[in-house]
Enzyme design. Structure first.
Site, PDB file in Angstrom:
ATOM      1  N   GLU A  31      -3.743  -4.920 -10.655  1.00  0.00           N
ATOM      2  CA  GLU A  31      -4.273  -5.494 -11.888  1.00  0.00           C
ATOM      3  C   GLU A  31      -5.514  -4.683 -12.264  1.00  0.00           C
ATOM      4  O   GLU A  31      -6.414  -4.514 -11.432  1.00  0.00           O
ATOM      5  CB  GLU A  31      -4.656  -6.963 -11.672  1.00  0.00           C
ATOM      6  CG  GLU A  31      -5.166  -7.553 -12.967  1.00  0.00           C
ATOM      7  CD  GLU A  31      -5.553  -9.023 -12.896  1.00  0.00           C
ATOM      8  OE1 GLU A  31      -5.440  -9.629 -11.819  1.00  0.00           O
ATOM      9  OE2 GLU A  31      -5.987  -9.528 -13.946  1.00  0.00           O
ATOM     10  N   ARG A  82      -2.656  -8.975   4.624  1.00  0.00           N
ATOM     11  CA  ARG A  82      -3.667  -8.140   3.973  1.00  0.00           C
ATOM     12  C   ARG A  82      -4.560  -7.485   5.008  1.00  0.00           C
ATOM     13  O   ARG A  82      -4.727  -7.991   6.110  1.00  0.00           O
ATOM     14  CB  ARG A  82      -4.628  -8.919   3.082  1.00  0.00           C
ATOM     15  CG  ARG A  82      -4.200 -10.052   2.349  1.00  0.00           C
ATOM     16  CD  ARG A  82      -5.327 -10.857   1.710  1.00  0.00           C
ATOM     17  NE  ARG A  82      -6.217 -10.129   0.838  1.00  0.00           N
ATOM     18  CZ  ARG A  82      -5.984  -9.919  -0.453  1.00  0.00           C
ATOM     19  NH1 ARG A  82      -4.891 -10.351  -1.012  1.00  0.00           N
ATOM     20  NH2 ARG A  82      -6.864  -9.278  -1.196  1.00  0.00           N
ATOM     21  N   LYS A  90     -11.886  -7.968  -5.172  1.00  0.00           N
ATOM     22  CA  LYS A  90     -12.385  -7.318  -6.382  1.00  0.00           C
ATOM     23  C   LYS A  90     -13.453  -8.160  -7.069  1.00  0.00           C
ATOM     24  O   LYS A  90     -14.395  -7.620  -7.630  1.00  0.00           O
ATOM     25  CB  LYS A  90     -11.223  -7.055  -7.350  1.00  0.00           C
ATOM     26  CG  LYS A  90     -10.507  -5.750  -7.049  1.00  0.00           C
ATOM     27  CD  LYS A  90      -9.490  -5.415  -8.111  1.00  0.00           C
ATOM     28  CE  LYS A  90      -8.261  -6.259  -7.965  1.00  0.00           C
ATOM     29  NZ  LYS A  90      -7.165  -5.873  -8.854  1.00  0.00           N
TER      30      LYS A  90
HETATM   31  P1  ATP Z   1      -8.312  -8.716  -4.856  1.00  0.00           P
HETATM   32  O1  ATP Z   1      -8.109  -9.892  -3.965  1.00  0.00           O
HETATM   33  O2  ATP Z   1      -9.210  -7.689  -4.286  1.00  0.00           O
HETATM   34  O3  ATP Z   1      -8.694  -9.081  -6.254  1.00  0.00           O
HETATM   35  P2  ATP Z   1      -5.646  -8.437  -5.722  1.00  0.00           P
HETATM   36  O4  ATP Z   1      -4.577  -8.799  -4.802  1.00  0.00           O
HETATM   37  O5  ATP Z   1      -5.936  -9.395  -6.804  1.00  0.00           O
HETATM   38  O6  ATP Z   1      -6.910  -8.019  -4.901  1.00  0.00           O
HETATM   39  P3  ATP Z   1      -4.158  -6.507  -7.176  1.00  0.00           P
HETATM   40  O7  ATP Z   1      -4.662  -5.465  -8.089  1.00  0.00           O
HETATM   41  O8  ATP Z   1      -3.368  -7.613  -7.722  1.00  0.00           O
HETATM   42  O9  ATP Z   1      -5.425  -7.056  -6.409  1.00  0.00           O
HETATM   43  O10 ATP Z   1      -3.409  -5.843  -5.959  1.00  0.00           O
HETATM   44  C1  ATP Z   1      -2.431  -4.863  -6.071  1.00  0.00           C
HETATM   45  C2  ATP Z   1      -1.626  -4.837  -4.817  1.00  0.00           C
HETATM   46  O11 ATP Z   1      -2.460  -4.558  -3.694  1.00  0.00           O
HETATM   47  C3  ATP Z   1      -0.964  -6.161  -4.553  1.00  0.00           C
HETATM   48  O12 ATP Z   1       0.365  -5.925  -4.162  1.00  0.00           O
HETATM   49  C4  ATP Z   1      -1.777  -6.751  -3.444  1.00  0.00           C
HETATM   50  O13 ATP Z   1      -1.006  -7.600  -2.664  1.00  0.00           O
HETATM   51  C5  ATP Z   1      -2.256  -5.521  -2.688  1.00  0.00           C
HETATM   52  N1  ATP Z   1      -3.505  -5.782  -1.988  1.00  0.00           N
HETATM   53  C6  ATP Z   1      -4.652  -6.252  -2.515  1.00  0.00           C
HETATM   54  N2  ATP Z   1      -5.584  -6.438  -1.569  1.00  0.00           N
HETATM   55  C7  ATP Z   1      -5.020  -6.072  -0.396  1.00  0.00           C
HETATM   56  C8  ATP Z   1      -5.468  -6.041   0.968  1.00  0.00           C
HETATM   57  N3  ATP Z   1      -6.700  -6.415   1.300  1.00  0.00           N
HETATM   58  N4  ATP Z   1      -4.601  -5.603   1.907  1.00  0.00           N
HETATM   59  C9  ATP Z   1      -3.374  -5.209   1.571  1.00  0.00           C
HETATM   60  N5  ATP Z   1      -2.881  -5.213   0.318  1.00  0.00           N
HETATM   61  C10 ATP Z   1      -3.687  -5.644  -0.660  1.00  0.00           C
HETATM   62 MG    MG Z   2      -3.712  -9.847  -7.787  1.00  0.00          MG
END
Ligand code: ATP
Ligand code: MG
Length: 556
Positions: free
Chosen positions: A33, A259, A269
């Protein structure tokens, strides 16, 4: 060459699917995102998705999940693209966006309404929460659940056209308000947002929810294995419900893995954004952040990030990984690949009294002690040098074992140059040493002196007549607490006040005048450093410390 067999559970699933011909080509995707910069957790997901595609001869798409325009921007899109390129991955075809599919998603929403499987609901957000029930109590049906199909279709169109205020209406799927899985209790498919979108402008006034968008986008793109983190496990029934209830062109399946959480930092984020917005750090690329842009600016190589990510277990549980494990990969990579250079952080002048003041020579030195392929650089040498204040003492009682540096009346080797002897020291009014008077021991270039002149050790130095004045930024962990955001802790309270220390007036060897960001050097005996792209210019050069030579935290 033997291909290693599948080792993690996702590899096993894919191997099985290929053998059983459930899939003829592996297609994965990375779906960020654009509401912030990528961090080390995302790198794990990137390495996994791109890595699986590569391993099984498939492809990996890059698709931005730009369904929540309030928090998203083109700045974030560009930064994410740059970070993925930097890691060295190439996505299949064009960069894709959820917004590419808005029209198709809308048509499918209308189909669901027409099939009696969705409705426009006018409960307020508070009422919606109340009707939803709890984990132990079933929800209640919305009074709008059975409104006429035509009415829902027409209201959705009004929502789309901008005729409805935010928060007054949503489109919901009609599934089961009593489901033990809260995600199945008539989830929201569309909400009104009037603020405009960084790609589609004011074309749309409704935006699909993550749940309504993600699986259908996967289906449109022919994704075979849609891999996400564990928090989406409870959403999987909904993912599957849409795939079953819509005429989608393929049937992707979702798999979840744990994760990456790293201690001594935060990988959310939202929290990273707060650190940036409230200026606790110097931008998204602050070298203390676990963002990929921060790691890059700090001088960590993409190879080290990938090696670290590849070392992580891909499991069905979330895990906490020790920062020291990441540091290990950073050091290993730099030890092997970083060119060596000398930089004196706390310079003190050394005058070589038996060296002619007009004689300036250059001494060749290997860029790496055991890599001839990395070539040589030239070290200017003359009558006046700098060494580090901490490498000299007038205390002649210190044993050779205790102090392997320069002692008044004794010998030391200058790295890559001669053995010298300290003959005297000049003091200022406060008694501080301001200059060391020394002599060069002749014929000691690459040769040992006679036994009675045996140097105590080897120290680094630079020539005063041809060196680079620079600043050095020493970074340490951003947080003092191994779990700064655990439970209800306020992570801002454990920011390490000493995590950024600027040292000015350093002297680097001449070869550093052509340093570029992106090359990390080992400053001998000091650590690994790279040029800071943001704060360096023609007049002012700053090096960031990527990492110390050893783990100083191990004994804390
Ligand atoms: P955040 O919690 O930091 O806002 P998010 O999951 O909302 O992260 P996205 O941009 O939606 O961020 O993530 C893109 C991809 O990266 C998704 O498939 C998500 O599952 C993966 N991802 C995000 N954070 C992690 C993590 N700490 N470890 C492994 N994969 C991750
Ligand atoms: Mg997300």
């Amino acid at each position: 060459m033997d291909k290693p067999g599948p080792t993690n559970f996702i590899e096993q699933i894919i191997s099985h699917d290929l053998e059983a011909k459930l899939t003829d080509r592996v297609v994965t995707r990375f779906p960020p995102e654009p509401n912030g910069y990528l961090h080390i957790g995302h790198a794990k997901s990137i390495c996994l998705n791109f890595g699986l595609a590569e391993q099984f001869g498939g492809v990996c798409n890059l698709r931005f999940d730009d369904t929540n325009p309030d928090k998203e921007s083109d700045e974030f899109v560009q930064a994410i693209i740059e970070d993925i390129r930097w890691l060295g991955f190439q996505w299949h075809g064009e960069v894709r966006f959820a917004s590419d599919y808005f029209e198709q998603l809308y048509l499918w929403a209308v189909e669901l309404i027409t099939a009696g499987k969705a409705y426009v609901c006018e409960l307020s957000p508070e009422q919606t929460r109340e009707y939803r029930g709890t984990l132990t109590e079933p929800g209640k049906n919305s009074p709008y659940r059975d409104r006429a199909i035509d009415e829902s279709v027409s209201l959705l169109k009004q929502m789309r056209d901008g005729g409805i205020e935010e928060g007054c209406m949503v489109l919901r799927a009609k599934i089961d308000m009593a489901s033990p899985n809260m995600n199945m209790r008539d989830p929201v498919l569309y909400r009104v947002k009037l603020g405009g979108h960084h790609r589609t402008g004011n074309q749309w006034h409704i935006y699909p929810s993550y749940d309504f968008a993600h699986g259908q986008e996967d289906a449109i793109e022919g994704i075979s294995h849609s891999i996400c983190t564990l928090e989406f496990a409870d959403h999987r029934p909904l993912y599957e419900w849409f795939i079953e209830n819509l005429p989608v062109p393929s049937s992707p399946r979702q798999f979840e893995f744990g994760r990456l959480n790293l201690n001594y930092t935060v990988t959310s984020k939202r929290k990273l954004k707060q650190l940036v917005d409230e200026q606790h750090v110097d931008g998204w690329d602050d070298p203390r952040l676990p963002t990929l842009s921060g790691l890059r600016r700090r001088g960590v190589s993409p190879a080290a990030v990938r090696a670290f990510c590849d070392s992580l277990a891909v499991a069905k549980t979330d895990g906490m990984v020790d920062m020291a494990q990441f540091d290990h990969f950073i050091r290993q990579d730099l030890n092997e690949n970083a060119p060596r250079a000398m930089c004196v952080l706390d310079p003190i002048k050394v005058t070589l009294t038996n060296w002619p003041d007009d004689e300036q020579v250059v001494l060749p030195a290997a860029n790496h002690p055991n890599r001839d392929d990395m070539g040589e650089r030239q070290l200017p040498f003359g009558q006046t040098l700098y060494i580090d204040r901490a490498d000299f003492t007038e205390d002649t009682s210190l044993s050779r074992k205790k102090f392997k540096r320069l002692v008044l009346g004794d010998y030391v080797r200058l790295r890559g140059a001669y053995v010298i002897k300290a003959d005297g020291a000049v003091h200022d009014d406060a008694g501080q040493v301001v200059e060391i008077m020394a002599t060069v021991v002749p014929n000691t270039l690459g040769e040992n002196p006679p036994a009675e002149m045996k140097p105590r050790g080897v120290i680094h130095w630079v020539a005063a007549h041809d060196c680079l004045s620079c600043d050095v930024q020493l970074y340490d962990r951003l947080f003092n607490d191994p779990e700064p955001d655990a439970g209800d802790k306020n992570f801002l309270e454990s920011i390490n006040p000493d995590s950024s220390v600027l040292i000015s007036g350093c002297k680097g060897e001449a070869s550093l005048m052509s340093a570029e960001p992106g090359t990390t050097y080992q400053f001998e005996r000091e650590g690994y450093f790279c040029l800071d792209a943001r704060h360096s210019n023609a007049e002012h050069v700053v090096f960031n410390r990527t990492i110390s030579l050893r783990d100083n935290w191990a004994n804390k």
